[in-house]
Scaffold this motif. Structure first.
Motif, short mmCIF file in Angstrom:
data_model
loop_
_atom_site.label_atom_id
_atom_site.label_comp_id
_atom_site.label_asym_id
_atom_site.label_seq_id
_atom_site.Cartn_x
_atom_site.Cartn_y
_atom_site.Cartn_z
N LYS A 31 0.80 -1.22 0.00
CA LYS A 31 0.00 0.00 0.00
C LYS A 31 0.84 1.28 0.00
CE LYS A 31 -4.06 -2.08 2.18
NZ LYS A 31 -5.00 -2.05 3.33
N THR A 32 2.09 1.17 0.40
CA THR A 32 2.93 2.37 0.50
C THR A 32 4.07 2.41 -0.51
OG1 THR A 32 4.42 1.36 2.12
CG2 THR A 32 2.48 2.51 2.97
N GLY A 33 4.40 1.25 -1.09
CA GLY A 33 5.53 1.20 -2.01
C GLY A 33 6.87 1.07 -1.32
N ILE A 34 6.86 0.95 0.01
CA ILE A 34 8.09 0.75 0.77
C ILE A 34 8.37 -0.75 0.85
CG2 ILE A 34 9.25 1.10 2.98
CD1 ILE A 34 8.65 3.67 1.51
N SER A 35 9.53 -1.18 0.40
CA SER A 35 9.82 -2.60 0.36
C SER A 35 9.93 -3.20 1.76
CB SER A 35 11.13 -2.85 -0.40
OG SER A 35 12.23 -2.37 0.35
N GLU A 36 9.63 -4.49 1.85
CA GLU A 36 9.78 -5.19 3.13
C GLU A 36 11.23 -5.17 3.58
OE1 GLU A 36 7.14 -8.80 3.92
OE2 GLU A 36 7.27 -8.80 1.72
N LEU A 37 12.16 -5.22 2.62
CA LEU A 37 13.58 -5.18 2.97
C LEU A 37 13.92 -3.90 3.71
CD1 LEU A 37 16.44 -6.30 2.82
CD2 LEU A 37 16.66 -5.26 0.55
N THR A 38 13.34 -2.79 3.26
CA THR A 38 13.57 -1.51 3.93
C THR A 38 13.07 -1.56 5.36
OG1 THR A 38 13.42 -0.25 1.86
CG2 THR A 38 13.00 0.96 3.91
N LEU A 39 11.91 -2.16 5.58
CA LEU A 39 11.36 -2.27 6.93
C LEU A 39 12.25 -3.13 7.81
CD1 LEU A 39 7.59 -2.79 6.00
CD2 LEU A 39 8.75 -0.65 6.59
N HIS A 40 12.76 -4.22 7.25
CA HIS A 40 13.63 -5.10 8.03
C HIS A 40 14.97 -4.44 8.33
CE1 HIS A 40 10.94 -8.48 8.13
NE2 HIS A 40 10.86 -8.55 6.81
N ARG A 41 15.43 -3.59 7.43
CA ARG A 41 16.67 -2.85 7.69
C ARG A 41 16.48 -1.90 8.87
NH1 ARG A 41 20.65 -2.64 3.84
NH2 ARG A 41 21.05 -0.42 4.14
N ILE A 42 15.29 -1.32 8.96
CA ILE A 42 14.99 -0.47 10.12
C ILE A 42 14.98 -1.33 11.38
CG2 ILE A 42 13.22 0.96 11.21
CD1 ILE A 42 12.43 1.91 8.43
N ASP A 43 14.40 -2.53 11.29
CA ASP A 43 14.40 -3.45 12.42
C ASP A 43 15.81 -3.74 12.92
OD1 ASP A 43 11.66 -3.72 12.41
OD2 ASP A 43 11.67 -5.49 11.12
N CYS A 44 16.74 -3.79 11.99
CA CYS A 44 18.13 -4.15 12.33
C CYS A 44 18.96 -2.95 12.77
CB CYS A 44 18.80 -4.82 11.12
SG CYS A 44 18.07 -6.42 10.68
N GLY A 45 18.31 -1.81 12.95
CA GLY A 45 19.03 -0.63 13.42
C GLY A 45 19.78 0.11 12.34
N LEU A 46 19.39 -0.09 11.08
CA LEU A 46 20.09 0.55 9.96
C LEU A 46 19.29 1.73 9.41
CD1 LEU A 46 21.26 -2.68 8.09
CD2 LEU A 46 22.55 -1.27 9.70
#
Length: 210
Positions: A31-46
């Protein structure tokens, strides 16, 4: 310790997504166009490696201000090394935000910035012009530019050595150019060239005057 922090971080981001009525990361991504990889990178403190425009989009879709979103994400790291990483990321984001705001203002004021010094020069030569009353009003703008470390390449009317990297000729010439006169100022911000100064060859101007 690190694994537990990552799990807590994932839980925090997942909760924010659920609170915004998204069922899971994939739903949010579609719905936002933000990839899941981007979200997981945030999860990892990046988060400091994520483009600012993506972070803004995520915060907006979660109905949070950028500051609140960063507080939610960064607030979950507690050990020294991770806190330092989070702090560095926050500093990088602030630097990106500052640069983006400055560039936005510069784009908005571009025509004013490039033409105003020439107008001021004309008014100084003819102080009886009504426009002379406007000059004191420009002090806040000059203070703003100074605070951002934005400086004119050279003042209007200055005779300087020609530098094609910083100067844009207003008229072409076949003659070799050594000196030019600044007709419209250009700007630099530290080592970054923002706008080239518009110039006329000194020799060409003398010939035209004759």
């Amino acid at each position: 310790m690190i694994n537990s922090q990552k799990t807590e971080q994932i839980t925090t981001l997942s909760k924010l997504i659920q609170d915004a009525k998204f069922s899971h990361y994939l739903d949010f991504s579609r719905k936002t166009g933000i990839s899941e990889l981007t979200l997981h990178r945030i999860d990892c403190g990046l988060i400091d490696q994520i483009p600012l425009k993506y972070i803004k989009t995520i915060a907006r879709e979660l109905n949070l201000s950028l500051e609140d979103f960063l507080n939610h994400i960064d607030g979950k790291f507690s050990d020294t090394s991770t806190t330092q990483t989070s702090t560095n990321g926050d500093d990088n984001l602030r630097a990106q935000i500052t640069q983006e705001v400055q560039q936005g203002v510069m784009d908005t004021l571009e025509s004013l910035l490039l033409q105003l010094p020439t107008l001021v020069k004309v008014v100084e030569k003819k102080p009886d012009l009504p426009a002379s009353r406007l000059i004191p009003l420009l002090k806040p703008l000059n203070n703003l530019l100074s605070g951002w470390d934005i400086k004119a390449i050279a003042p209007v009317g200055a005779i300087v050595k020609y530098d094609p990297q910083q100067h844009e000729l207003m008229a072409t010439t076949q003659e070799e150019i050594e000196k030019v006169e600044i007709r419209y100022v250009g700007y630099r911000q530290k080592d970054k060239l923002l706008y080239r100064a518009k110039v006329s060859p000194v020799e060409t101007k003398i010939q035209e005057g004759n």
